[in-house]
Scaffold this active site. Sequence first.
Site, PDB file in Angstrom:
ATOM      1  N   ASP A  84       0.831  -1.210   0.000  1.00 45.96           N
ATOM      2  CA  ASP A  84       0.000   0.000   0.000  1.00 45.96           C
ATOM      3  C   ASP A  84       0.867   1.262   0.000  1.00 45.96           C
ATOM      4  OD1 ASP A  84      -2.366   1.395  -0.042  1.00 45.96           O
ATOM      5  OD2 ASP A  84      -2.729   1.213   2.116  1.00 45.96           O
TER       6      ASP A  84
ATOM      7  N   HIS B 153       2.060   3.415  -9.058  1.00 48.79           N
ATOM      8  CA  HIS B 153       1.854   1.985  -9.327  1.00 48.79           C
ATOM      9  C   HIS B 153       3.027   1.425 -10.132  1.00 48.79           C
ATOM     10  CE1 HIS B 153      -1.985   2.333  -7.505  1.00 48.79           C
ATOM     11  NE2 HIS B 153      -2.577   2.996  -8.493  1.00 48.79           N
TER      12      HIS B 153
ATOM     13  N   LEU C 279      10.804 -20.389  -5.188  1.00 46.19           N
ATOM     14  CA  LEU C 279       9.810 -19.531  -4.528  1.00 46.19           C
ATOM     15  C   LEU C 279       8.441 -19.646  -5.216  1.00 46.19           C
ATOM     16  CD1 LEU C 279       9.290 -17.105  -2.506  1.00 46.19           C
ATOM     17  CD2 LEU C 279       9.884 -15.597  -4.406  1.00 46.19           C
TER      18      LEU C 279
HETATM   19  C1  IPE Z   1      -5.544  -2.872  -0.326  1.00 51.76           C
HETATM   20  O1  IPE Z   1      -5.145  -1.550  -0.529  1.00 51.76           O
HETATM   21  C2  IPE Z   1      -5.420  -3.645  -1.558  1.00 51.76           C
HETATM   22  C3  IPE Z   1      -4.112  -3.616  -2.237  1.00 51.76           C
HETATM   23  C4  IPE Z   1      -2.975  -3.206  -1.785  1.00 51.76           C
HETATM   24  C5  IPE Z   1      -4.153  -4.146  -3.548  1.00 51.76           C
HETATM   25  P1  IPE Z   1      -6.173  -0.343  -0.485  1.00 51.76           P
HETATM   26  O2  IPE Z   1      -5.352   0.892  -0.440  1.00 51.76           O
HETATM   27  O3  IPE Z   1      -7.173  -0.438  -1.573  1.00 51.76           O
HETATM   28  O4  IPE Z   1      -6.911  -0.582   0.916  1.00 51.76           O
HETATM   29  P2  IPE Z   1      -8.018   0.264   1.690  1.00 51.76           P
HETATM   30  O5  IPE Z   1      -9.279   0.171   0.910  1.00 51.76           O
HETATM   31  O6  IPE Z   1      -7.523   1.663   1.786  1.00 51.76           O
HETATM   32  O7  IPE Z   1      -8.117  -0.390   3.016  1.00 51.76           O
HETATM   33  C1  IPE Z   2      -1.785   0.204  -3.358  1.00 50.23           C
HETATM   34  O1  IPE Z   2      -1.511   1.558  -3.381  1.00 50.23           O
HETATM   35  C2  IPE Z   2      -1.980  -0.363  -4.733  1.00 50.23           C
HETATM   36  C3  IPE Z   2      -3.362  -0.742  -5.061  1.00 50.23           C
HETATM   37  C4  IPE Z   2      -4.388  -0.739  -4.256  1.00 50.23           C
HETATM   38  C5  IPE Z   2      -3.590  -1.169  -6.423  1.00 50.23           C
HETATM   39  P1  IPE Z   2      -2.675   2.611  -3.330  1.00 50.23           P
HETATM   40  O2  IPE Z   2      -3.095   2.925  -4.720  1.00 50.23           O
HETATM   41  O3  IPE Z   2      -3.765   2.171  -2.425  1.00 50.23           O
HETATM   42  O4  IPE Z   2      -1.932   3.863  -2.689  1.00 50.23           O
HETATM   43  P2  IPE Z   2      -2.516   4.898  -1.634  1.00 50.23           P
HETATM   44  O5  IPE Z   2      -3.015   4.120  -0.477  1.00 50.23           O
HETATM   45  O6  IPE Z   2      -3.620   5.650  -2.323  1.00 50.23           O
HETATM   46  O7  IPE Z   2      -1.357   5.776  -1.303  1.00 50.23           O
HETATM   47 MG    MG Z   3      -4.137   2.416  -0.454  1.00 47.39          MG
END
Ligand code: IPE
Ligand code: IPE
Ligand code: MG
Length: 247
Positions: free
Chosen positions: A17, A34, A128
């Site tokens: 995240d 990303h 792995l």
């Molecule tokens: C959770 O991340 C899913 C992934 C990392 C793919 P999110 O950033 O979408 O999670 P929430 O919704 O904020 O908890």
């Molecule tokens: C996690 O990073 C990746 C996915 C959920 C695809 P985020 O896109 O949730 O990044 P933040 O949380 O907005 O910084």
């Molecule tokens: Mg996020």
Amino acid sequence: MTEETHIVPQHIAIIMDGNGRWAKKRLRPRFMGHRAGVKSVENIVKHCIKRNVTVLSLFAFSSENWRRPSKEVSLLMELFALSLKQQVKQLHKNNIRLRIIGDVSKFSASLQKQISQAEMLTSTNTGLTINIAANYGGRWDITQSVQKLAEKVKTGELLPEDITEETISAGLTTAEIPEPDLFIRTGGEQRVSNFLLWQMAYTEFFFTDTLWPDFNGTELDKAISSFCQRERRFGKTSEQLRENDNA
Ligand code: IPE
Ligand code: IPE
Ligand code: MG
């Protein structure tokens, strides 16, 4: 064994995240975060191999992430397809077994084909194992397992009392894979966000504020060494664990 584990976690599960915030800090579009996140994945895979981790589960796209703006969703799908295309040969060369866990039926036909080809190509590799969770939800995983059992009850193949923790586990997308020992979430949030709910009943949790694109081998080592200092009691007392060690 003493009260500390000292064993490297076999299975590490990560919620990657913070990509969006990483980009925002640099005044760049979320998508750049990303893209940087994919580089981090490559790096962490190498580091896991170095540390003798046997399974790495990565949350790439949750069943709730469809709620994002459609432009971001389609860019994520493109990035997923592109990364698969670019990485699969290299993963195969490194004896890595790649599996995609999640409801892939919601993806485009071409992405589904790419996924099954990648899984097929790497299926007999013995190094792995990487589980990429895509359109994954822990509740979905449990539900689809229970549905399969319910079908068997309907046809008379199974009795309701034969539904056990073992039969539910055996129907999950992670069947035959040991449960995660260590769960890491980057990006500062301290929640599970519908990841491997059933499988993480006894997993050790580690949270870090580091954003995923900045997460590296040194950070992973910090999580592993925190894991190594913990005592996994699985309901027992410390004393019982020590008695077993001395037995
Ligand atoms: C959770 O991340 C899913 C992934 C990392 C793919 P999110 O950033 O979408 O999670 P929430 O919704 O904020 O908890
Ligand atoms: C996690 O990073 C990746 C996915 C959920 C695809 P985020 O896109 O949730 O990044 P933040 O949380 O907005 O910084
Ligand atoms: Mg996020």
